[in-house]
Design an enzyme around this catalytic site. Sequence first.
Site, mmCIF file in Angstrom:
data_model
loop_
_atom_site.group_PDB
_atom_site.id
_atom_site.type_symbol
_atom_site.label_atom_id
_atom_site.label_comp_id
_atom_site.label_asym_id
_atom_site.label_seq_id
_atom_site.Cartn_x
_atom_site.Cartn_y
_atom_site.Cartn_z
ATOM 1 N N PRO A 39 61.920 -57.924 17.656
ATOM 2 C CA PRO A 39 62.144 -59.194 16.953
ATOM 3 C C PRO A 39 62.858 -60.236 17.818
ATOM 4 O O PRO A 39 62.702 -61.431 17.597
ATOM 5 C CB PRO A 39 63.020 -58.803 15.764
ATOM 6 N N GLY A 99 57.679 -64.198 31.478
ATOM 7 C CA GLY A 99 58.849 -64.692 30.758
ATOM 8 C C GLY A 99 58.791 -64.311 29.291
ATOM 9 O O GLY A 99 59.640 -64.686 28.493
ATOM 10 N N GLU A 119 51.184 -67.292 21.240
ATOM 11 C CA GLU A 119 50.361 -68.483 21.060
ATOM 12 C C GLU A 119 50.377 -68.934 19.611
ATOM 13 O O GLU A 119 50.323 -70.124 19.317
ATOM 14 C CB GLU A 119 48.943 -68.208 21.563
#
Lengths: 316, 733
Positions: free
Chosen positions: B620, B469, B693
Amino acid sequence: MRAFSYERAGSPQEAAAAAAAQEGAQFIAGGTNLLDLMKLEIETPSHLIDVNGLGLDTIEATAEGGLRIGALVRNTDLAADQRVRRDYGVLSRALVAGASGQLRNKATTGGNLLQRTRCPYFYDTNMSCNKREPGSGCAAQGGYSRQLAVIGGSEACIATHPSDMAIAMRVLDAVVETVNAEGDTRAIPLADFHLLPGDTPHIETVLAPDEFITAVVLPRPLGGQHFYHKVRDRASYAFALVSVAAVIQPDGSGRIALGGVAPKPWRNEAAEAAMPNGARAVISRLLEGATPTEDNEFKVTLAERTLAAVLAEARG
Amino acid sequence: MRFDSPAEQNVSDRMKVLGQPLRRIDGPLKTTGMAPYAYERHGVAKDQLVGYPLGSAIAKGRIVSMDINEAQASPGVVGIVTTLEMERLPKVDWNVAYLFGGRDIQHYHQAIAVVVANSFEEARAAAALIRVEYEEDQDAMYDLAAVRQERLSDDVEPIDDIGDFESAYASAEVTLDATYTTPGQCHAQMEPHATIAQWDGDHLTLWTSNQMIEWSRQALATTFDLPAENFRLDSPYIGGGFGVKLFLRADAVMAALAARKVGRAVKLALPRPMSANNTTHRGLTIQRIRIGATQEGKITAIGHDNATNTLPGGDGENGARATRRFYAGENRLLINRALEIHLPESNAMRAPGETAGLMALEIAMDEMAEKLGMDPVEFRIINDTQVDPSHPERQFSERHFIECLQRGAEVFNWASRNKAPGSRREGAWLIGHGVAGAYRDAPAETSGARVSVRPDGSIRVETDMTDIGTGSYTIIAQTAAEMMGVSLEVVNVDLGDSRHPVSAGSGGQWGAASSTAGVYAACLALRKKIAERLAVDPEALEFSEGYVRYNDQQTALSELASAGSITAEDSIEFGDFRSEEYQLATFGAHFVEVAVHATTGEIRVLRMLAVCDAGRILNPMTARSQVIGAMTMGVGAALMESLAVDTRHGFFVNHDLAGYEVPVHADIPEQQVIFLEGEDPYSTPLKAKGVGELGICGVSAAVANAVYNATGARVRDYPITLDKFLDRLPEIA
Ligand SMILES: Cc1cc2nc3c(=O)[nH]c(=O)nc-3n(C[C@H](O)[C@H](O)[C@H](O)COP(=O)(O)OP(=O)(O)OC[C@H]3O[C@@H](n4cnc5c(N)ncnc54)[C@H](O)[C@@H]3O)c2cc1C
Ligand code: SF4
């Protein structure tokens, strides 16, 4: 899910008769609660009586100036009804504070009143639960009880009733109308409809097994300002930690019922006399004798503070 | 190809396709429901049967007996596999709990049987008919706080013991000693673990949902004691993982066992209520942090003592991890106590270690700044470091944490924040502002790919890299398009199949950087092959607009491949310089505004801003999606997410999505994300690092600090729910 047989009832009385005819039969309306419970085998009906399509999906004015809400009126339709929004704002707000749009589209007035607790131990069939399996014990006692009741519970069960709609209906003094297999009807004030657990937490209402809800009647509008303030850990789509349903009159008098704190909508007419003295006075009467657990004692303070927020809003 | 020295100018620097905010190429498939997820792959194997698992009803002990007679006789049942039919199956090290087999129970909802039937409903109904008798261990420990208390005096090898922490702390002018707790968290990914399994002799194919194809292939080899070549995994679409699908899990093992037993394909998904206790979670933590500083705000001593739960053999959630490298300070004592607790397996969840660690550390930094009477932005700036504090001889390759803070402060208008906690009120609401820093390492792993030019001029990329995803399909396609000089539309990417070259997989925020570097390497190999065909120097070739141009000539790629696809394969390997000489990491700053109801304590997040320093941003748009998703998860961790432990029975009680609350749309305001311009040539040839993360690191503390700033009530125990500060709100009338 256990295997079950299925029928569509032709009329309310036929539905009741079908329920009387077979042990373990249950009505299914929106199915949003019952089916989930069947998948987990918390409910194991042998027979389902589908009550959709009985024509109980209208809202009619009563001769007394109130409204008769058919048992199959969907939560979405009830919340959006112009008369409800105008004259019973507390009900409309309570409904839209519950579940999600998709669920409300299916959920019915009768089913909402009869939805079962969200106690997590009730949902886990490895755990003991007197409500699910009478006599097995209550795993929630001494366990994780943050969501559970602070008042009205018993040694046997401290579950709450999760409905938002019912809290508002309690404030409005709604009356539940039923029919049984013989065609007898009765009208049950909502105040008397749900039972406290005592030693029999699996018996949750005064309904007989073959008794079918046909409608809920709202008395004449009360006027005043209507509030439903539901406090939870996220902004939407969660059950109440505490909710306050209130109708407040210009002179400061009013009615209040609490959700999230007890096995049934929690209201005490005597406590309402303290309304002009502020939230603390009302709640100390209303939650007198509360026996919270360590996990949920905050609910007493929260109830006080939520009512204070409502009263402040009413003052404007 | 080896990446042995910092990247120089190269083809990827063209940035015609890379670096562009392109929509994800798999988006239409997903939004129209055409992307098949594991459980829905009805066409891949004929006559699929359905498996339904049974989980243990106890947390620790053993099974005395199992009675499957009634279940066996239940309608539609084809077969049953129970854990008693076999010895405990071997596992690889990265799985902490065993997945199946044997009598012993290590955790609640451990898989103990699987029923195979013609339909899902039949399998589920039969599973409920299995009767199990258990013997529960009486010595089990489920309470982290109690075990930590008992074992605080244990001698634990510190992670870092630098200088003399105790005396530096004792003599510091300003000190803080506070303990923070974070609860167990559930990945709560949308798609449950699911697998379809089919054997052909002793060869097994699994259509599954897994982040790390090769790890899982190796794990299967160990578990089933067969060569790794006998296993094929295919996992092209994954409905979220966040670490819970890094490893082989019980769904795959049960599907494989069941398929072997009944001799047909079997599909199986873990039911949601079983997921939280059967799989993994982010471990609970109790973190004591001590910071000593000078009056001027220079940190002289930093101590971080983390305690976390694990089953034997695991590390739990190491909260002290980010503290190693985030702030300066000469005297350091960092400890991780991985305590054996018999809750389910704690293991990786999005930014493992850093997430929980920064939830604590970044509140501590806020508290320290307050003690010092400093702006918390300034306090962090003063304590920035350009070298790794635990190995001062190592530089950070790129570190622009100060810029993140400064840019964020400017864009957020930090200067106009509420400066005195509890003092800004708008109607019924108290308004507060919070800031926190973000730190996350930027690892890279070996990653391979195969790239072809096909006769129609299109480019095909094959790698076992996964897209959970995150946007892997898209950035891989962008890389190939850039390298081969074609438009994105003609690049076809095939992922998640173990027949493809082994990639880094998706985990540890290494996926994007590593897999695109692998595709870069394979594309260079392909360019070389084409050069050889044309008998020209590869350096002299220019690839653009679907053509190869050289010495005033040009040939269409389709023409080159007209006689058949041209294929090349390579893999990138990262040299030691990357980790030995330099520390590679990503940085960020989060700014949050909240409103807290002055009477009820309800919290609403009003504004969020993240400024990220993560090297070159490959896309981006997909990078922003990663960061806003992570910010959302950070809000969840801050305000509501918590696996409730029943310390008597040893399990997570709220094990479904009604009980375990994650943010809904109404909880999340407009989120702004800024990526600092930059590239990190020490990272990969594409000069990129991960962001997935980084985005969650620090967010929760920024929210927590904002709640404190709004109310003046400090909460050190996550999640910050209103019951924890209600009694500290303004008095009611
Ligand atoms: C994820 C989720 C979140 C939710 N959140 C909320 C929330 O925040 N607040 C809230 O209030 N509710 C919430 N709900 C509960 C929802 O409101 C109830 O599920 C719904 O109102 C039940 O109505 P139904 O028609 O679907 O009932 P059913 O599931 O069809 O039936 C429920 C019970 O009522 C009986 N019954 C139904 N109709 C009749 C009748 N006419 N006469 C006699 N017996 C009858 C059935 O036999 C059954 O026992 C949530 C539900 C879900 C699944
Ligand atoms: S509180 Fe009631 S519903 Fe919950 S476990 Fe106890 S008996 Fe069951």
